[in-house]
Design a protein around this motif. Structure first.
Motif, PDB file in Angstrom:
ATOM      1  N   VAL A 264       0.859  -1.179   0.000  1.00 16.21           N
ATOM      2  CA  VAL A 264       0.000   0.000   0.000  1.00 16.21           C
ATOM      3  C   VAL A 264       0.899   1.235   0.000  1.00 16.21           C
ATOM      4  N   VAL A 265       0.748   2.083  -0.985  1.00 19.08           N
ATOM      5  CA  VAL A 265       1.566   3.286  -1.100  1.00 19.08           C
ATOM      6  C   VAL A 265       0.713   4.494  -0.742  1.00 19.08           C
ATOM      7  N   MET A 266       1.172   5.263   0.258  1.00 17.03           N
ATOM      8  CA  MET A 266       0.432   6.423   0.727  1.00 17.03           C
ATOM      9  C   MET A 266       1.312   7.674   0.647  1.00 17.03           C
ATOM     10  N   PRO A 267       1.154   8.512  -0.382  1.00 20.50           N
ATOM     11  CA  PRO A 267       1.883   9.778  -0.411  1.00 20.50           C
ATOM     12  C   PRO A 267       1.241  10.761   0.563  1.00 20.50           C
ATOM     13  N   THR A 268       2.058  11.593   1.191  1.00 16.90           N
ATOM     14  CA  THR A 268       1.496  12.576   2.115  1.00 16.90           C
ATOM     15  C   THR A 268       2.309  13.858   2.073  1.00 16.90           C
TER      16      THR A 268
ATOM     17  N   LEU B 199       3.662   1.743   2.909  1.00 20.44           N
ATOM     18  CA  LEU B 199       4.765   2.671   2.746  1.00 20.44           C
ATOM     19  C   LEU B 199       4.208   4.088   2.719  1.00 20.44           C
ATOM     20  N   VAL B 200       4.462   4.826   3.795  1.00 20.70           N
ATOM     21  CA  VAL B 200       4.037   6.224   3.875  1.00 20.70           C
ATOM     22  C   VAL B 200       5.181   7.069   3.341  1.00 20.70           C
ATOM     23  N   VAL B 201       4.939   7.741   2.211  1.00 22.41           N
ATOM     24  CA  VAL B 201       5.994   8.518   1.560  1.00 22.41           C
ATOM     25  C   VAL B 201       5.734   9.995   1.819  1.00 22.41           C
TER      26      VAL B 201
ATOM     27  N   ALA C 232       5.131   8.370  13.126  1.00 19.96           N
ATOM     28  CA  ALA C 232       6.082   7.637  13.982  1.00 19.96           C
ATOM     29  C   ALA C 232       5.378   6.727  14.977  1.00 19.96           C
ATOM     30  N   ARG C 233       4.250   7.145  15.480  1.00 19.27           N
ATOM     31  CA  ARG C 233       3.582   6.318  16.490  1.00 19.27           C
ATOM     32  C   ARG C 233       2.994   5.037  15.910  1.00 19.27           C
ATOM     33  N   PHE C 234       2.873   4.966  14.578  1.00 16.26           N
ATOM     34  CA  PHE C 234       2.377   3.749  13.942  1.00 16.26           C
ATOM     35  C   PHE C 234       3.502   2.788  13.561  1.00 16.26           C
ATOM     36  N   LEU C 235       4.736   3.231  13.689  1.00 19.45           N
ATOM     37  CA  LEU C 235       5.860   2.427  13.215  1.00 19.45           C
ATOM     38  C   LEU C 235       6.186   1.249  14.135  1.00 19.45           C
ATOM     39  N   VAL C 236       5.473   1.135  15.235  1.00 19.16           N
ATOM     40  CA  VAL C 236       5.618  -0.058  16.079  1.00 19.16           C
ATOM     41  C   VAL C 236       5.110  -1.299  15.348  1.00 19.16           C
ATOM     42  N   ASP C 237       4.256  -1.094  14.342  1.00 18.81           N
ATOM     43  CA  ASP C 237       3.799  -2.193  13.488  1.00 18.81           C
ATOM     44  C   ASP C 237       4.858  -2.385  12.407  1.00 18.81           C
ATOM     45  N   PRO C 238       5.509  -3.543  12.365  1.00 16.84           N
ATOM     46  CA  PRO C 238       6.610  -3.748  11.405  1.00 16.84           C
ATOM     47  C   PRO C 238       6.162  -3.721   9.947  1.00 16.84           C
ATOM     48  N   ARG C 239       4.873  -3.766   9.706  1.00 17.26           N
ATOM     49  CA  ARG C 239       4.381  -3.714   8.330  1.00 17.26           C
ATOM     50  C   ARG C 239       4.389  -2.290   7.766  1.00 17.26           C
ATOM     51  N   ILE C 240       4.605  -1.310   8.629  1.00 13.48           N
ATOM     52  CA  ILE C 240       4.522   0.092   8.205  1.00 13.48           C
ATOM     53  C   ILE C 240       5.914   0.693   8.133  1.00 13.48           C
ATOM     54  N   ARG C 241       6.211   1.339   7.021  1.00 15.82           N
ATOM     55  CA  ARG C 241       7.492   2.016   6.840  1.00 15.82           C
ATOM     56  C   ARG C 241       7.270   3.482   6.466  1.00 15.82           C
ATOM     57  N   TYR C 242       8.226   4.301   6.865  1.00 21.66           N
ATOM     58  CA  TYR C 242       8.162   5.745   6.587  1.00 21.66           C
ATOM     59  C   TYR C 242       9.331   6.131   5.697  1.00 21.66           C
ATOM     60  N   LEU C 243       9.019   6.781   4.563  1.00 18.73           N
ATOM     61  CA  LEU C 243      10.036   7.271   3.641  1.00 18.73           C
ATOM     62  C   LEU C 243       9.879   8.783   3.521  1.00 18.73           C
ATOM     63  N   HIS C 244      10.988   9.482   3.358  1.00 17.67           N
ATOM     64  CA  HIS C 244      10.931  10.941   3.228  1.00 17.67           C
ATOM     65  C   HIS C 244      11.674  11.360   1.972  1.00 17.67           C
TER      66      HIS C 244
END
Length: 298
Positions: free
Chosen positions: A76-80, A105-107, A120-132
């Motif tokens: 799942v790709v989520m641009p923000t 992937l939150v981009v 950041a508070r959702f990153l405890v779930d290993p399925r979620i990644r943050y890209l900048h």
């Protein structure tokens, strides 16, 4: 005793005749308008019945087919961009999916607000990644997410919209059991768009109709990774209509599948999505030229 025939002749000759003819014409016009409205309502009811009709819980063989998919099955790709107030609700709607084998992937496209700390508070779930990345637009952010993704199927959710819980489950079942289909889509619920006073955008796939305008929103589609490999990613030169361009390109040689499921709720949270008219007109010409389609005759 009143002679009705004579009375009718007298009325036609009297001063009442012109108003009576006018009333008769108005009644005929009203009857035509009512019939047209009834036809429209019947068509809408038919589409809703198609969307909501009872169907088998899963297609035949879905359980076995899905079990063979490599994990994660869906990326799942989520641009923000500067949507700290809303992006958390979008992420929560992914977490609420009845289908669990996904990565998100939150981009972050160069946000200047508190987006990073909210995610950041959702990153405890290993399925979620943050890209900048620096601010390069939603299409560039989606392409960055695709490059970093691992799933066999790819889906998209904008940072201010939300999914309905069974969307991914229904989409994965279709793609896993129908190898001839590479893109599946559900229904978009919206109070923003003026779809002939309809709140639900959902149509059976029709390529000719798609060439006149898009009815497959970014947030309601899931497609195979092989489409990206074969036809490329999002067109970063477009400022609008990029989802229409992508769907036209991805369905040029094979049809998409409409799924009987509510997929996404399209929310109007701020004015950042408003497209300038000149950008829209320019991009419409570019989309049609790129895909070899002519605009509909006016």
């Amino acid at each position: 005793m009143v002679n009705l025939r004579n009375l009718s002749r007298r009325l036609r000759r009297s001063r009442l005749a012109p108003p009576l003819r006018w009333i008769k014409r108005r009644l005929w016009g009203s009857e035509y308008a009512i019939r047209a409205q009834m036809d429209t309502l019947q068509s809408r009811i038919y589409r809703l019945e198609q969307l909501l009709q009872s169907a088998p819980e899963r297609p035949p063989g879905a359980s076995a087919a899905v079990a063979t998919l490599e994990s994660p099955a869906v990326s799942v790709v989520m641009p923000t961009h500067n949507r700290a107030r809303y992006v958390g609700e979008a992420i929560e709607s992914v977490l609420a999916q009845s289908f669990r084998d996904w990565e998100l992937l939150v981009v972050d496209d160069g946000s200047e607000d508190d987006t990073r700390s909210v995610v950041a508070r959702f990153l405890v779930d290993p399925r979620i990644r943050y890209l900048h990345q620096s601010n390069r637009g939603a299409s560039a952010a989606r392409n960055a997410g695709i490059r970093a993704s691992r799933g066999s199927f790819i889906a998209y959710l904008d940072d201010d919209n939300v999914w309905y819980p069974d969307f991914l489950k229904k989409a994965v079942d279709v793609l896993a059991t129908r190898p001839e289909i590479s893109l599946a889509y559900g229904a978009l619920v919206t109070d923003i768009h003026n779809f002939h006073q309809e709140r639900i955008l959902w149509k059976n796939f029709d390529r000719a109709l798609l060439e006149t305008g898009n009815y497959i929103d970014t947030n309601v589609m899931v497609h195979r990774r092989s489409l990206v490999d074969a036809a490329g990613g999002w067109d970063e030169s477009l400022k609008s209509l990029e989802d229409w361009e992508l769907v036209l390109r991805y369905t040029r040689t094979e049809p998409a599948a409409a799924i009987n499921v509510l997929a996404a709720y399209y929310r109007h949270c701020d004015d950042t999505r408003i497209t300038k008219l000149q950008d829209y007109q320019r991009d419409e010409g570019a989309v049609l030229a790129k895909n070899g389609d002519r605009p509909p005759a006016s």
